[in-house]
Design a protein around this motif. Structure first.
Motif, PDB file in Angstrom:
ATOM      1  N   GLU A  29      38.161  50.148  42.264  1.00 37.80           N
ATOM      2  CA  GLU A  29      37.552  51.525  41.745  1.00 37.80           C
ATOM      3  C   GLU A  29      37.273  52.178  42.835  1.00 37.80           C
ATOM      4  OE1 GLU A  29      35.157  53.309  38.230  1.00 37.80           O
ATOM      5  OE2 GLU A  29      34.102  51.905  39.579  1.00 37.80           O
TER       6      GLU A  29
ATOM      7  N   TYR B 156      47.908  57.607  43.906  1.00 39.02           N
ATOM      8  CA  TYR B 156      47.061  57.119  42.571  1.00 39.02           C
ATOM      9  C   TYR B 156      45.746  57.058  42.973  1.00 39.02           C
ATOM     10  CZ  TYR B 156      51.932  56.015  40.736  1.00 39.02           C
ATOM     11  OH  TYR B 156      53.125  56.416  40.420  1.00 39.02           O
TER      12      TYR B 156
ATOM     13  N   LYS C 137      40.505  48.880  32.867  1.00 41.36           N
ATOM     14  CA  LYS C 137      39.584  48.694  33.556  1.00 41.36           C
ATOM     15  C   LYS C 137      38.681  47.646  33.366  1.00 41.36           C
ATOM     16  CE  LYS C 137      35.502  51.417  35.374  1.00 41.36           C
ATOM     17  NZ  LYS C 137      35.086  52.784  35.018  1.00 41.36           N
TER      18      LYS C 137
ATOM     19  N   TYR D 234      41.008  47.570  38.478  1.00 43.04           N
ATOM     20  CA  TYR D 234      42.081  48.027  37.438  1.00 43.04           C
ATOM     21  C   TYR D 234      43.376  47.111  37.694  1.00 43.04           C
ATOM     22  CZ  TYR D 234      39.246  52.576  36.990  1.00 43.04           C
ATOM     23  OH  TYR D 234      38.327  53.483  36.907  1.00 43.04           O
TER      24      TYR D 234
ATOM     25  N   ILE E 166      43.908  57.883  37.797  1.00 46.04           N
ATOM     26  CA  ILE E 166      43.379  56.665  36.731  1.00 46.04           C
ATOM     27  C   ILE E 166      41.836  56.388  36.512  1.00 46.04           C
ATOM     28  CG2 ILE E 166      44.186  54.343  36.267  1.00 46.04           C
ATOM     29  CD1 ILE E 166      46.484  54.713  38.111  1.00 46.04           C
ATOM     30  N   ARG E 167      41.545  56.599  35.361  1.00 42.27           N
ATOM     31  CA  ARG E 167      40.185  56.157  35.246  1.00 42.27           C
ATOM     32  C   ARG E 167      39.878  54.998  33.901  1.00 42.27           C
ATOM     33  NH1 ARG E 167      39.997  61.977  35.571  1.00 42.27           N
ATOM     34  NH2 ARG E 167      38.981  62.647  37.222  1.00 42.27           N
TER      35      ARG E 167
ATOM     36  N   TYR F 220      41.900  56.003  41.915  1.00 42.46           N
ATOM     37  CA  TYR F 220      41.219  55.044  40.810  1.00 42.46           C
ATOM     38  C   TYR F 220      39.857  55.178  40.791  1.00 42.46           C
ATOM     39  CZ  TYR F 220      45.760  52.387  40.629  1.00 42.46           C
ATOM     40  OH  TYR F 220      46.863  51.781  40.419  1.00 42.46           O
TER      41      TYR F 220
ATOM     42  N   ARG G 203      46.678  49.203  33.636  1.00 38.39           N
ATOM     43  CA  ARG G 203      45.781  50.390  34.108  1.00 38.39           C
ATOM     44  C   ARG G 203      44.060  50.044  33.162  1.00 38.39           C
ATOM     45  NH1 ARG G 203      48.850  56.210  34.723  1.00 38.39           N
ATOM     46  NH2 ARG G 203      50.376  55.256  36.228  1.00 38.39           N
TER      47      ARG G 203
END
Length: 733
Positions: free
Chosen positions: A649, A673, A627, A620, A732-733, A675, A625
């Motif tokens: 990730e 955060y 990916k 990321y 965060i995806r 990830y 942010r």
């Protein structure tokens, strides 16, 4: 007639004597050659000295070897937890030949292997096919091996490391030589006929690394086993006593003031930082704090610092630690001169003594004076300058002591040059260790087995790409590197250098020749005339944003250094360490890992974008942010106030609300955060941050995990205080 008979008898006697003498001579030569052959070809003794560490010994090893100065014992329990390894070759295939010249070692080398290390190298990264001569030198040049921190230690991506335990100037031929075996070789057509092709020597590796150690009667070779490259480095660092864990405040921001600043000017600079909310933990004083500097008196200059004790206390109340510049050469006006007169080398440097730090008595004199005069008065650390050698690549660089110097301990000048930085920092570090107070030192030279010393290296060179490369190289050798910021060619240069400094082991601005911070005026002459740039305040705000991020990162960095100490994992390391089988990373020297989950890819002023290779997995962009799938290259753009980093990730990244400085009472407010959907637990290290009590078990581990849409914190340990407050979680995806 009798006379003739006598003459005949005399001739016969002479003939028989000559015949017998000749035979004795031939027998002597034969026995001598057999004896020499036996010495040259004897098999080295092999011993296991720690889990996954073997030592080969041949002949009579030297007395003043790098390991003889290692101040810490191997962390055997931690080493035994590492996975078992098998070398890619048989130990008996390592050949050691000892002759009247010295020792020659041959270590097997596969054509597919990649080699790294030799200390803080500048100008080279992958050492395969090169001739390296790791010699201490104040101005590293090209890819010769000359360095502030040379080490006779290299590692292979096949999962092993080789350390030749010598303090002599040694040459490593990294698969770059081919022996005359008596076989007939024909031109394979690859060399061509041009001079350029003939000299390139880019053929496959010769099948071995040859190591030439002149001037010794024997040698020791340490082998550090994997199975993976990262395990090799763990074993080396743990064998050296564990990686350094600096004082927590040392991971903040350090600013060195102009060399001729007086007490009032330093106090004014301190007020500037606090009034403008710019983070700063350490103020470094340069040479003028003492009465004489080249060589050193180690006596406060009362004209510049009339009330130095009060000054130190005042700075402490404002949250500043004071670091003092010095070097080891003792001026005749120093109180240390007479006590050290007979405990120093037989040559002077800048008319000053060179203390024999190999002698415990000399080290104690130096340390006791520093403890009573400075450390007990509140000085938090020292910048140990010029403990390397004058530039060996130019004939007019002659300031340092010569290689033929002799010292009372018996060590010679060549050996002392190689280990001087280590025995010097060991002397100073032990002051703080005995007082149960941690520090973070600056030093300009180091060598092998110094992983446990919290001392960050620096250089007078200033090439930005090389500075980035040295972050990657430092991780191969148990070293800490500071890519300091001085003046800049442009605002772009300043900001890119600041980004690199923020993403390194020590964030350091060195303004030893600047009246004002470099972000107020990048031009040296105008800076010293107090002429600021028109956009000085805007640039200042941008720098503040970067330094605030540094302070946000401190808990994460502190935990990475805790892993360095307890597990031997370098907090800053090249990508090949984590991805040793990925050919795409074999030669990447300008990207590196920070801790377990951050990949840094700094930019220089030359462009606002750069190519980034991301290894296996998903990554990321920290700023956008977005990916990115791994095993691919991307072109990224990063503004001056963003950080060129990617988060792997599965990472839980704890970031703190920025503080202006770190005190024993600082409690970090954290946002975690997360990830990706399946994050791995993150271990946050918690202790008082200033003592060695953690070695007695007085610390906590905060296990951060994210399960079923909820953050979970499990705290275990014996530390009674609290350093962290978990405020929130963000996925965060």
């Amino acid at each position: 007639m009798h006379h003739c008979i006598i003459e005949r008898y005399e001739s016969l006697i002479v003939y028989l004597f000559m015949k017998l003498t000749t035979r004795f001579a031939l027998l002597f030569v034969l026995l001598h050659n057999i004896s020499f052959f036996a010495i040259a070809q004897q098999s080295p003794q092999v011993a296991t000295v720690a889990p996954g560490v073997k030592k080969l010994t041949s002949g009579q090893p030297e007395k003043f070897s790098p390991y003889s100065f290692c101040g810490e014992k191997p962390m055997v329990a931690e080493m035994s937890r590492l996975p078992e390894a098998k070398l890619p070759f048989n130990v008996n295939d390592i050949k050691i030949n000892v002759s009247d010249r010295g020792a020659v070692i041959e270590i097997p080398l596969d054509n597919e292997e990649q080699l790294y290390g030799f200390g803080l190298q500048m100008g080279s990264f992958n050492q395969k096919g090169l001739r390296k001569k790791p010699i201490v030198n104040d101005n590293p040049s090209h890819d010769l091996g000359y360095s502030h921190a040379p080490m006779p230690f290299y590692v292979s991506n096949k999962g092993y490391g080789i350390l030749v335990n010598t303090s002599h100037y040694t040459t490593f031929y990294c698969g770059s030589t081919a022996k005359n075996t008596g076989a007939v070789h024909v031109n394979d057509g690859k060399s061509g006929n041009s001079v350029e092709e003939l000299y390139k020597n880019d053929r496959p590796a010769s099948g071995y690394v040859a190591v030439d150690v002149p001037g010794v009667q024997g040698v020791e070779v340490y082998i550090f086993e994997g199975p993976d490259l990262i395990n090799v480095l763990q074993r080396y660092n743990l064998f050296s006593g564990g990686g350094a864990l600096p004082a927590m405040w040392g991971l903040g921001v350090k600013y060195r003031v102009k060399a001729d600043f007086n007490q009032q000017q330093v106090e004014k600079m301190a007020d500037y930082f606090r009034a403008n909310d710019i983070p700063c933990d350490v103020l470094g004083l340069e040479p003028k704090w003492q009465t004489t500097a080249y060589s050193c008196s180690y006596v406060w200059n009362k004209d510049f610092f009339p009330d130095h004790d009060k000054f130190i206390d005042t700075m402490k109340t404002k949250g500043f630690h004071i670091n003092l510049w010095e070097h080891a050469f003792v001026n005749p006006k120093s109180p240390l001169y007479v006590p050290l007169k007979n405990k120093s080398g037989d040559y002077l440097v800048w008319n000053g003594l060179v203390p024999d730090f190999v002698d415990p008595a000399a080290s104690k004199l130096f340390a006791d004076y520093h403890k009573d005069t400075f450390v007990l008065k509140g000085i938090s650390g020292f910048k140990m300058d010029e403990c390397d050698n004058s530039n060996l690549t130019t004939g007019n660089a002659t300031w340092s002591f010569p290689e033929h110097s002799r010292f009372p301990s018996g060590i010679n000048g060549e050996q002392m040059h190689q280990v001087f930085g280590v025995v010097y920092q060991k002397t100073v570090y032990n002051i703080y260790k005995e007082l149960n107070t941690r520090t973070f030192l600056d030093v300009r030279s180091s060598n092998a087995f110094a992983s446990s010393y919290p001392a960050s290296l620096y250089s007078d060179t200033y090439n930005h790409h090389e500075y980035i490369q040295m972050i990657s190289n430092s991780g191969f050798s148990g070293l800490i590197w500071s890519p300091e910021v001085r003046e800049s060619r442009s605002v772009a240069d300043l900001m890119r250098r600041s980004q690199t400094a923020v993403l390194s082991a020590q964030t350091l601005y060195n303004s030893w020749y600047l009246q004002n911070p470099p972000w107020l005026q990048i031009n040296r002459d105008k800076n010293n005339k107090n002429e600021f740039m028109e956009n000085a305040k805007a640039v200042e705000a941008d720098v503040r944003k970067l330094l605030n991020f540094r302070m946000s990162l401190v808990p994460y960095l502190y935990s990475a250094f805790a892993d360095y100490h307890t597990k031997g994992i370098p907090p800053f390391r090249a990508l090949v360490v984590d991805y040793p089988t990925d050919p795409k990373v074999f030669n990447i020297d300008d990207e590196y890992m920070i801790g377990q989950g951050i990949l840094a890819a700094p930019l220089t002023e030359n462009s606002d974008e750069r190519k980034v290779y991301l290894p296996a997995g998903n990554w990321y962009d920290f700023n956008t942010r977005k990916k990115y799938p791994g095993r691919q290259e991307y072109i990224i753009k990063t503004s001056y106030t963003d950080l060129p980093i990617f988060v792997k990730e599965g990472t839980i990244l704890p970031l703190a609300r920025p503080v202006e400085y770190i005190s024993p009472e600082t409690r970090f407010e954290l946002t975690c955060y997360v990830y990706g959907d399946q994050p791995k637990p993150f271990s946050l290290f918690e202790d008082d941050g200033v003592t060695f009590d953690f070695e007695k078990g007085k610390y906590n581990t905060l296990s951060l995990s994210y399960q079923n849409g909820k953050g979970v914190v499990k705290k275990t340990g014996a530390f009674k205080g609290s350093r962290y407050y978990l405020k929130s979680w963000e996925v965060i995806r």
